[in-house]
Design a protein around this motif. Sequence first.
Motif, PDB file in Angstrom:
ATOM      1  N   SER A  26       3.544 -10.102  -2.932  1.00 41.44           N
ATOM      2  CA  SER A  26       3.396 -11.503  -2.579  1.00 41.44           C
ATOM      3  C   SER A  26       2.239 -11.657  -1.595  1.00 41.44           C
ATOM      4  N   ASN A  27       1.419 -12.669  -1.785  1.00 44.20           N
ATOM      5  CA  ASN A  27       0.309 -12.937  -0.869  1.00 44.20           C
ATOM      6  C   ASN A  27       0.805 -13.861   0.236  1.00 44.20           C
ATOM      7  N   GLU A  28       1.678 -13.303   1.052  1.00 45.07           N
ATOM      8  CA  GLU A  28       2.271 -14.052   2.151  1.00 45.07           C
ATOM      9  C   GLU A  28       1.618 -13.641   3.466  1.00 45.07           C
ATOM     10  N   GLU A  29       1.735 -14.484   4.457  1.00 46.13           N
ATOM     11  CA  GLU A  29       1.163 -14.161   5.756  1.00 46.13           C
ATOM     12  C   GLU A  29       1.765 -12.859   6.272  1.00 46.13           C
ATOM     13  N   GLY A  30       0.917 -11.958   6.710  1.00 45.17           N
ATOM     14  CA  GLY A  30       1.368 -10.668   7.213  1.00 45.17           C
ATOM     15  C   GLY A  30       1.384  -9.568   6.169  1.00 45.17           C
ATOM     16  N   LEU A  31       1.486  -9.929   4.900  1.00 45.03           N
ATOM     17  CA  LEU A  31       1.455  -8.970   3.786  1.00 45.03           C
ATOM     18  C   LEU A  31       2.357  -7.762   4.044  1.00 45.03           C
ATOM     19  N   GLN A  32       3.590  -8.011   4.451  1.00 41.02           N
ATOM     20  CA  GLN A  32       4.487  -6.925   4.851  1.00 41.02           C
ATOM     21  C   GLN A  32       4.742  -5.896   3.757  1.00 41.02           C
ATOM     22  N   ALA A  33       4.993  -6.323   2.529  1.00 40.24           N
ATOM     23  CA  ALA A  33       5.264  -5.369   1.446  1.00 40.24           C
ATOM     24  C   ALA A  33       4.018  -4.535   1.141  1.00 40.24           C
ATOM     25  N   LEU A  34       2.846  -5.175   1.104  1.00 42.02           N
ATOM     26  CA  LEU A  34       1.608  -4.442   0.870  1.00 42.02           C
ATOM     27  C   LEU A  34       1.334  -3.495   2.035  1.00 42.02           C
ATOM     28  N   ARG A  35       1.596  -3.934   3.246  1.00 50.38           N
ATOM     29  CA  ARG A  35       1.426  -3.090   4.435  1.00 50.38           C
ATOM     30  C   ARG A  35       2.228  -1.794   4.287  1.00 50.38           C
ATOM     31  N   GLN A  36       3.497  -1.910   3.909  1.00 54.49           N
ATOM     32  CA  GLN A  36       4.351  -0.728   3.755  1.00 54.49           C
ATOM     33  C   GLN A  36       3.843   0.180   2.635  1.00 54.49           C
TER      34      GLN A  36
END
Length: 82
Positions: A26-36
């Motif tokens: 998901s291109n959400e603020e913070g990109l948490q899933a991509l970060r992980q």
Amino acid sequence: MNECIGIGEGKQELVAFDGNRHYTFSNEEGLQALRQFLISKGSSFKVVFEPTSTYSRNLEELCIDLGIPFVSHQPSGHTSPS
């Protein structure tokens, strides 16, 4: 560093390809899933993407925050290494 992860950005999602498989985030603020995901890949890769105005800004900031080298590939064929 021979590995690259290509990431295509869109308004709602980011699609990453690590040479073997596609992943959608998901291109959400913070990109948490991509970060992980990027953290799990270790440190011997760089991220490659085409800048898409505001959609790529979060991705660029994430790479800087994590210390991941990236190349922003311009549509005209020029590259901006970082």
